[in-house]
Design a protein around this motif. Structure first.
Motif, PDB file in Angstrom:
ATOM      1  N   GLN A 132      -6.268  -8.746  -3.366  1.00  0.00           N
ATOM      2  CA  GLN A 132      -7.061  -8.893  -4.133  1.00  0.00           C
ATOM      3  C   GLN A 132      -7.453 -10.465  -3.169  1.00  0.00           C
ATOM      4  N   ASN A 133      -6.220 -11.697  -3.079  1.00  0.00           N
ATOM      5  CA  ASN A 133      -6.836 -12.796  -2.369  1.00  0.00           C
ATOM      6  C   ASN A 133      -7.276 -12.466  -0.973  1.00  0.00           C
ATOM      7  N   ALA A 134      -6.296 -11.319  -0.588  1.00  0.00           N
ATOM      8  CA  ALA A 134      -6.946 -11.464   1.223  1.00  0.00           C
ATOM      9  C   ALA A 134      -7.621 -10.916   1.605  1.00  0.00           C
ATOM     10  N   VAL A 135      -8.863 -10.038   0.555  1.00  0.00           N
ATOM     11  CA  VAL A 135     -10.642  -9.303   0.445  1.00  0.00           C
ATOM     12  C   VAL A 135     -10.618 -11.216   0.258  1.00  0.00           C
ATOM     13  N   ILE A 283     -10.473  -3.630   6.700  1.00  0.00           N
ATOM     14  CA  ILE A 283      -9.064  -3.616   6.864  1.00  0.00           C
ATOM     15  C   ILE A 283      -8.439  -3.639   5.286  1.00  0.00           C
ATOM     16  N   GLU A 284      -8.634  -4.886   5.263  1.00  0.00           N
ATOM     17  CA  GLU A 284      -8.376  -5.332   3.749  1.00  0.00           C
ATOM     18  C   GLU A 284      -8.841  -5.053   3.130  1.00  0.00           C
ATOM     19  N   LYS A 285      -9.857  -4.103   2.321  1.00  0.00           N
ATOM     20  CA  LYS A 285     -10.270  -3.892   0.966  1.00  0.00           C
ATOM     21  C   LYS A 285     -10.318  -2.830   1.568  1.00  0.00           C
ATOM     22  N   GLU A 286      -9.098  -2.066   2.960  1.00  0.00           N
ATOM     23  CA  GLU A 286      -8.655  -0.531   2.657  1.00  0.00           C
ATOM     24  C   GLU A 286      -7.543  -1.094   1.927  1.00  0.00           C
ATOM     25  N   ASN A 287      -6.020  -1.954   2.593  1.00  0.00           N
ATOM     26  CA  ASN A 287      -5.234  -2.435   1.946  1.00  0.00           C
ATOM     27  C   ASN A 287      -5.366  -2.885   0.125  1.00  0.00           C
ATOM     28  N   LEU A 288      -6.156  -3.119  -0.096  1.00  0.00           N
ATOM     29  CA  LEU A 288      -6.692  -3.173  -1.911  1.00  0.00           C
ATOM     30  C   LEU A 288      -6.719  -1.913  -2.685  1.00  0.00           C
ATOM     31  N   VAL A 289      -7.263  -0.997  -2.165  1.00  0.00           N
ATOM     32  CA  VAL A 289      -7.430   0.287  -2.529  1.00  0.00           C
ATOM     33  C   VAL A 289      -5.756   0.688  -3.048  1.00  0.00           C
ATOM     34  N   ARG A 290      -5.187   0.510  -1.975  1.00  0.00           N
ATOM     35  CA  ARG A 290      -3.819   1.225  -2.530  1.00  0.00           C
ATOM     36  C   ARG A 290      -3.651   0.668  -2.721  1.00  0.00           C
ATOM     37  N   LYS A 291      -3.399  -0.922  -2.861  1.00  0.00           N
ATOM     38  CA  LYS A 291      -2.823  -1.598  -4.224  1.00  0.00           C
ATOM     39  C   LYS A 291      -3.135  -1.757  -5.562  1.00  0.00           C
ATOM     40  N   ALA A 292      -4.283  -1.290  -5.938  1.00  0.00           N
ATOM     41  CA  ALA A 292      -5.144  -1.387  -6.848  1.00  0.00           C
ATOM     42  C   ALA A 292      -4.438  -0.579  -7.894  1.00  0.00           C
ATOM     43  N   TYR A 293      -4.021   0.691  -7.174  1.00  0.00           N
ATOM     44  CA  TYR A 293      -3.840   1.806  -8.050  1.00  0.00           C
ATOM     45  C   TYR A 293      -2.078   1.793  -8.312  1.00  0.00           C
ATOM     46  N   ASN A 294      -1.822   0.937  -8.138  1.00  0.00           N
ATOM     47  CA  ASN A 294       0.027   0.899  -8.098  1.00  0.00           C
ATOM     48  C   ASN A 294       0.581   0.858  -9.367  1.00  0.00           C
ATOM     49  N   LEU A 343      -4.026   8.788  -8.440  1.00  0.00           N
ATOM     50  CA  LEU A 343      -3.536   9.191  -7.094  1.00  0.00           C
ATOM     51  C   LEU A 343      -4.910   9.650  -6.477  1.00  0.00           C
ATOM     52  N   ARG A 344      -5.537  10.845  -7.420  1.00  0.00           N
ATOM     53  CA  ARG A 344      -7.247  10.893  -6.302  1.00  0.00           C
ATOM     54  C   ARG A 344      -7.966  10.226  -6.353  1.00  0.00           C
ATOM     55  N   ARG A 345      -7.547   9.427  -7.106  1.00  0.00           N
ATOM     56  CA  ARG A 345      -9.262   8.089  -7.500  1.00  0.00           C
ATOM     57  C   ARG A 345      -8.849   7.167  -5.726  1.00  0.00           C
ATOM     58  N   ARG A 346      -7.295   6.928  -5.476  1.00  0.00           N
ATOM     59  CA  ARG A 346      -7.488   6.103  -4.344  1.00  0.00           C
ATOM     60  C   ARG A 346      -7.264   6.509  -3.229  1.00  0.00           C
ATOM     61  N   GLN A 347      -7.189   8.404  -3.113  1.00  0.00           N
ATOM     62  CA  GLN A 347      -7.354   8.593  -2.284  1.00  0.00           C
ATOM     63  C   GLN A 347      -9.259   9.025  -1.592  1.00  0.00           C
ATOM     64  N   LEU A 348      -9.702   9.046  -2.524  1.00  0.00           N
ATOM     65  CA  LEU A 348     -11.012   9.067  -2.755  1.00  0.00           C
ATOM     66  C   LEU A 348     -11.879   7.746  -1.887  1.00  0.00           C
ATOM     67  N   LYS A 349     -11.203   7.137  -3.111  1.00  0.00           N
ATOM     68  CA  LYS A 349     -12.046   5.718  -2.344  1.00  0.00           C
ATOM     69  C   LYS A 349     -11.356   4.845  -0.980  1.00  0.00           C
ATOM     70  N   LEU A 350      -9.858   5.092  -0.927  1.00  0.00           N
ATOM     71  CA  LEU A 350      -9.832   4.960   0.736  1.00  0.00           C
ATOM     72  C   LEU A 350     -10.679   6.012   1.760  1.00  0.00           C
ATOM     73  N   ARG A 351     -10.877   7.050   1.632  1.00  0.00           N
ATOM     74  CA  ARG A 351     -11.845   7.352   2.525  1.00  0.00           C
ATOM     75  C   ARG A 351     -12.518   6.856   2.915  1.00  0.00           C
ATOM     76  N   THR A 352     -13.564   6.412   2.130  1.00  0.00           N
ATOM     77  CA  THR A 352     -14.848   5.901   2.064  1.00  0.00           C
ATOM     78  C   THR A 352     -14.347   4.263   2.552  1.00  0.00           C
ATOM     79  N   GLN A 353     -13.708   3.850   2.652  1.00  0.00           N
ATOM     80  CA  GLN A 353     -13.393   2.620   2.887  1.00  0.00           C
ATOM     81  C   GLN A 353     -13.067   2.499   4.610  1.00  0.00           C
ATOM     82  N   LYS A 354     -12.334   3.614   4.675  1.00  0.00           N
ATOM     83  CA  LYS A 354     -11.813   4.041   5.864  1.00  0.00           C
ATOM     84  C   LYS A 354     -13.148   4.303   6.543  1.00  0.00           C
ATOM     85  N   ALA A 355     -14.076   4.334   6.281  1.00  0.00           N
ATOM     86  CA  ALA A 355     -15.397   5.331   6.708  1.00  0.00           C
ATOM     87  C   ALA A 355     -16.379   4.006   7.507  1.00  0.00           C
ATOM     88  N   SER A 356     -16.290   2.908   6.111  1.00  0.00           N
ATOM     89  CA  SER A 356     -16.331   1.493   6.323  1.00  0.00           C
ATOM     90  C   SER A 356     -16.122   0.828   7.720  1.00  0.00           C
TER      91      SER A 356
END
Length: 463
Positions: A132-135, A283-294, A343-356
């Motif tokens: 979050q801080n990195a974003v 790219i930082e937001k992609e990392n946040l998506v991965r971390k947010a659902y941990n 797990l599914r939510r992270r997969q979908l949101k990460l796909r959207t962020q990668k498109a961005s």
């Protein structure tokens, strides 16, 4: 005939007025000074600077997300204590009624009080706080890059307006000379018409040409004043005092050898930094998506005191007894929580962020290509401008000689007004071609500097 005399009597007055205006013209402002004023005053840059402050405040706000929740609670309650055994699921806020399961139903009133200190702290979330801080930091960097981009663009606009002003100044000077020549022709025609050497129609033709020259001057002067207003709006200077330095061409000729054709520092080009920062922020937001659902590890603790008007033997005593704290308790626990469907939510949101991220990368590549192409085009234009500036003096010399010869022939009755006006038009065109060639050369030089991130180097050399 009298009207013709009146018209030509106005020529000296107009000429004197133009000379008087030239003598009182303000001191020219250098392009470096103008850019300094624009950087310090521009309202759009002030707004962009405020946007940077917003991102800086958001960064501090995000850093506070890791703070725990420490709550103080107290309540005093009056009601019945008449329960039945059995579980239930809470729907929203369900009043608690502890103990009170008796063989007989009773609705006697009881008074209780409760004071609680509770702590709820998400002590570890597998890097989510750091992400979050990195974003937030990346968004601050992107906003600063946007500010730098807007400042660079505003300076480029100011440079373009300044060069347009310089061109218009030269065009106005040429137009004054053209008016003066038409006045000279008019006086010669008037003298020849009086002696019967030339027909009276020539005076009408000369008057029409003179009027056309004056109208052209009026239109140019209007455009000139509009450009002054445009520059004043972004620089804070008095529009009437904004006059371009006409010596800039000679000074720039000796400086262009210092400009490289390629991007000298594409890694820090203000026009590229914004797109690069957007990509890195994504790219930082992609990392946040991965971390947010941990999973989330939480520390929970509470300490509380209770009092009741019902004693340990289930006797309903005086209500005042319920205002005293009779029991103290504490509870400390560590818990971990994880939602499997995340797990599914992270997969979908990460796909959207990668498109961005891919979109911002394409924007960056496109801007690099455009700047590279602009630098090459500017280099080509500079080369062509050199050839123009080398050739145009020949055109100007020949046109001036042709006009002088035609004017002499006309005065001696050896040519007509049509050929004289044609020679004057050729001379006027040669002079305007020279002004355009100077403008295109200087403009191409600055365009090259803008495309290759060398504006500061060029401006510093002009100081």
């Amino acid at each position: 005939m009298i009207r013709i005399k009146q018209i030509f009597c106005l020529f000296p007055l107009l000429y004197m007025g133009l000379e008087s205006h030239a003598q009182t013209s303000p001191k020219p402002i250098g392009i470096v000074d103008l850019i300094d004023h624009v950087t310090a005053f521009s309202p759009s840059l002030a707004a962009d600077s405020a946007a940077v402050d917003i991102r800086a405040a958001q960064l501090k706000e995000t850093a506070a997300n890791a703070l725990p929740n420490l709550k103080l609670n107290y309540q005093a309650d009056l009601g019945s204590n008449n329960n039945v055994a059995g579980p239930y699921m809470a729907f929203g806020i369900v009043p608690s009624n502890s103990r009170g399961v008796r063989t007989e139903s009773t609705t006697k009133a009881a008074l209780t009080n409760l004071g609680i200190v509770s702590l709820d702290w998400e002590v570890y979330n597998f890097g989510a706080y750091k992400a979050q801080n990195a974003v937030a930091k990346s968004e601050l960097v992107a906003e600063r890059s946007r500010f730098a981009q807007r400042r660079y663009q505003t300076r480029a606009i100011a440079i373009d307006d300044y060069l347009s002003l310089l061109k218009l100044q030269d065009m106005l000077s040429i137009q004054k000379q053209n008016i003066s020549r038409n006045e000279q022709i008019g006086r010669s025609i008037l003298s020849l018409a009086r002696s019967g050497v030339r027909p009276g129609v020539d005076t009408s033709i000369a008057g029409a040409e003179l009027s056309k020259s004056r109208l052209n001057y009026i239109e140019m002067d209007n455009t000139y004043k509009q450009v002054q207003l445009d520059i004043a709006a972004i620089s804070g200077l008095n529009p009437e005092g904004i006059v371009a330095d006409s010596t800039i061409l000679d000074r720039l000729k000796s400086l262009e050898v210092n400009l490289s054709v390629n991007l000298t520092d594409s890694s820090s080009h203000p026009l590229l930094d914004f797109y690069k920062s957007n990509y890195l922020s994504s790219i930082e937001k992609e990392n946040l998506v991965r971390k947010a659902y941990n999973p989330k590890v939480s520390l929970q603790a509470a300490a509380w005191s209770r009092g009741s008007s019902i004693d340990a033997n289930d006797n309903f005593n005086s209500l005042s007894n319920g205002l005293e704290w009779q029991r103290e308790n504490y509870l400390v626990g560590v818990g971990i929580s994880y939602n499997l469907f995340d797990l599914r939510r992270r997969q979908l949101k990460l796909r959207t962020q990668k498109a961005s991220s891919n979109f911002y990368l394409k924007e960056l590549e496109q801007e690099k290509l455009m700047l590279s192409n602009a630098a090459l085009q500017a280099g080509l234009e500079i080369s062509t401008a050199h050839k123009r500036l080398d050739e145009i003096p020949n055109q100007l010399k020949a046109a001036a000689a042709g006009y002088r010869q035609k004017l002499s022939l006309y005065k001696n009755g050896l040519t007509d007004i049509i050929e004289l006006n044609a020679a004057l038009t050729i001379l006027y065109r040669a002079e305007t071609d020279f002004v355009n060639a100077k403008y295109l050369y200087v403009r191409a030089l600055f365009q090259k500097a803008i495309a290759t991130n060398q504006v500061d180097s060029l401006l510093n050399a002009l100081k």
